[in-house]
Design a protein around this motif. Sequence first.
Motif, mmCIF file in Angstrom:
data_model
loop_
_atom_site.group_PDB
_atom_site.id
_atom_site.type_symbol
_atom_site.label_atom_id
_atom_site.label_comp_id
_atom_site.label_asym_id
_atom_site.label_seq_id
_atom_site.Cartn_x
_atom_site.Cartn_y
_atom_site.Cartn_z
ATOM 1 N N TRP A 130 40.916 40.486 28.243
ATOM 2 C CA TRP A 130 39.468 40.718 28.260
ATOM 3 C C TRP A 130 38.802 39.700 27.331
ATOM 4 C CZ3 TRP A 130 42.770 45.027 28.072
ATOM 5 C CH2 TRP A 130 42.790 45.784 29.253
ATOM 6 N N GLU A 131 38.130 38.744 27.918
ATOM 7 C CA GLU A 131 37.539 37.638 27.151
ATOM 8 C C GLU A 131 36.579 38.128 26.065
ATOM 9 O OE1 GLU A 131 37.266 33.945 25.808
ATOM 10 O OE2 GLU A 131 38.591 34.501 27.461
ATOM 11 N N CYS A 132 35.797 39.161 26.351
ATOM 12 C CA CYS A 132 34.827 39.643 25.360
ATOM 13 C C CYS A 132 35.501 40.169 24.094
ATOM 14 C CB CYS A 132 33.918 40.708 25.960
ATOM 15 S SG CYS A 132 34.773 42.189 26.518
ATOM 16 N N ASN A 133 36.741 40.593 24.187
ATOM 17 C CA ASN A 133 37.466 41.104 23.026
ATOM 18 C C ASN A 133 38.092 39.979 22.193
ATOM 19 O OD1 ASN A 133 38.474 43.358 21.438
ATOM 20 N ND2 ASN A 133 40.480 42.798 22.226
ATOM 21 N N ASN A 134 38.073 38.768 22.711
ATOM 22 C CA ASN A 134 38.696 37.641 22.020
ATOM 23 C C ASN A 134 37.773 36.965 21.013
ATOM 24 O OD1 ASN A 134 41.045 38.082 23.482
ATOM 25 N ND2 ASN A 134 40.454 36.674 25.099
ATOM 26 N N THR A 135 36.538 37.449 20.914
ATOM 27 C CA THR A 135 35.591 36.967 19.903
ATOM 28 C C THR A 135 35.301 38.112 18.943
ATOM 29 O OG1 THR A 135 34.573 35.401 21.432
ATOM 30 C CG2 THR A 135 33.278 36.034 19.502
ATOM 31 N N VAL A 136 35.474 37.851 17.656
ATOM 32 C CA VAL A 136 35.202 38.855 16.631
ATOM 33 C C VAL A 136 33.724 38.772 16.270
ATOM 34 C CG1 VAL A 136 35.783 39.681 14.316
ATOM 35 C CG2 VAL A 136 37.541 38.592 15.747
ATOM 36 N N HIS A 137 33.077 39.927 16.218
ATOM 37 C CA HIS A 137 31.669 40.021 15.821
ATOM 38 C C HIS A 137 31.610 40.714 14.466
ATOM 39 C CE1 HIS A 137 29.895 38.927 19.759
ATOM 40 N NE2 HIS A 137 31.104 39.280 20.161
ATOM 41 N N ALA A 138 30.792 40.154 13.584
ATOM 42 C CA ALA A 138 30.644 40.726 12.246
ATOM 43 C C ALA A 138 29.204 40.532 11.785
ATOM 44 C CB ALA A 138 31.610 40.051 11.274
ATOM 45 N N GLU A 139 28.835 41.279 10.780
ATOM 46 C CA GLU A 139 27.523 41.158 10.150
ATOM 47 C C GLU A 139 27.739 40.996 8.657
ATOM 48 O OE1 GLU A 139 25.255 44.628 11.253
ATOM 49 O OE2 GLU A 139 25.665 44.277 13.380
ATOM 50 N N TYR A 140 27.150 39.933 8.110
ATOM 51 C CA TYR A 140 27.298 39.641 6.691
ATOM 52 C C TYR A 140 26.023 40.048 5.961
ATOM 53 C CZ TYR A 140 28.010 36.937 2.392
ATOM 54 O OH TYR A 140 28.143 36.541 1.084
ATOM 55 N N TYR A 141 26.158 40.951 5.017
ATOM 56 C CA TYR A 141 25.055 41.441 4.199
ATOM 57 C C TYR A 141 25.185 40.762 2.834
ATOM 58 C CZ TYR A 141 24.340 44.999 7.766
ATOM 59 O OH TYR A 141 24.088 45.660 8.956
ATOM 60 N N ARG A 142 24.322 39.772 2.612
ATOM 61 C CA ARG A 142 24.412 38.946 1.412
ATOM 62 C C ARG A 142 23.372 39.376 0.392
ATOM 63 N NH1 ARG A 142 22.731 35.025 -1.684
ATOM 64 N NH2 ARG A 142 23.979 33.180 -2.158
ATOM 65 N N PRO A 143 23.832 39.700 -0.828
ATOM 66 C CA PRO A 143 22.858 40.005 -1.879
ATOM 67 C C PRO A 143 22.039 38.758 -2.202
ATOM 68 C CG PRO A 143 25.095 40.614 -2.549
ATOM 69 C CD PRO A 143 25.207 39.819 -1.292
ATOM 70 N N VAL A 144 20.801 38.956 -2.594
ATOM 71 C CA VAL A 144 19.963 37.844 -3.000
ATOM 72 C C VAL A 144 20.399 37.406 -4.394
ATOM 73 C CG1 VAL A 144 17.607 37.133 -3.532
ATOM 74 C CG2 VAL A 144 18.053 38.583 -1.549
ATOM 75 N N GLY A 145 20.511 36.122 -4.594
ATOM 76 C CA GLY A 145 20.908 35.578 -5.883
ATOM 77 C C GLY A 145 22.054 34.604 -5.716
ATOM 78 N N LYS A 146 22.456 34.041 -6.826
ATOM 79 C CA LYS A 146 23.466 32.986 -6.815
ATOM 80 C C LYS A 146 24.895 33.526 -6.781
ATOM 81 C CE LYS A 146 24.965 28.931 -9.331
ATOM 82 N NZ LYS A 146 24.861 28.135 -10.527
ATOM 83 N N GLY A 147 25.139 34.632 -7.427
ATOM 84 C CA GLY A 147 26.508 35.134 -7.542
ATOM 85 C C GLY A 147 27.196 34.509 -8.742
ATOM 86 N N PRO A 148 28.476 34.573 -8.848
ATOM 87 C CA PRO A 148 29.374 35.103 -7.815
ATOM 88 C C PRO A 148 29.356 36.627 -7.772
ATOM 89 C CG PRO A 148 30.665 34.416 -9.708
ATOM 90 C CD PRO A 148 29.223 34.067 -10.005
ATOM 91 N N PHE A 149 29.371 37.129 -6.540
ATOM 92 C CA PHE A 149 29.367 38.563 -6.288
ATOM 93 C C PHE A 149 30.759 39.013 -5.863
ATOM 94 C CE2 PHE A 149 25.184 36.958 -4.737
ATOM 95 C CZ PHE A 149 24.372 37.562 -5.679
ATOM 96 N N PRO A 150 31.102 40.252 -6.153
ATOM 97 C CA PRO A 150 32.291 40.796 -5.490
ATOM 98 C C PRO A 150 31.993 40.925 -3.997
ATOM 99 C CG PRO A 150 31.205 42.496 -6.822
ATOM 100 C CD PRO A 150 30.450 41.217 -7.031
#
Length: 135
Positions: A19-39
């Motif tokens: 199943w081609e649609c399952n061969n691409t991983v989808h994710a959402e990155y929630y980035r804190p505002v600021g420079k970091g470094p963040f955990p």
Amino acid sequence: MSGVEVFALTFPSPVKCKWECNNTVHAEYYRPVGKGPFPGILILDILAGDQKLSRGLALHFAQNGVGALFVQMAYYGPRRPPEGVKLLTPDIQHTMEGIRQTVLDCRCAAAWMESRPEIDPKRLGMLGTSLGSFM
């Protein structure tokens, strides 16, 4: 969004299935505002898979200075084939292949998080609830 930047992320799964649609991983990155470094934290969803809990957790972590990457498991969300194929089925071979794919996808996601300049690679964790905790 409440002091958080949200980005859609896709990458090829290291495991290929029919199943081609399952061969691409989808994710959402929630980035804190600021420079970091963040955990940083990887988040996996629950068995119901409606993404509400995981998105809420990711937002909460990011609002509190933790970069969060919500990763869609194999056969979940946009990865589910039109035929309705699911990760957990009575077909043990299919289920085990989907679990293996999800684990390897998460390893790629963790490597991506470690490469981010705002993330401290020594402070990276993973959170799963229900099925996500099993992974």
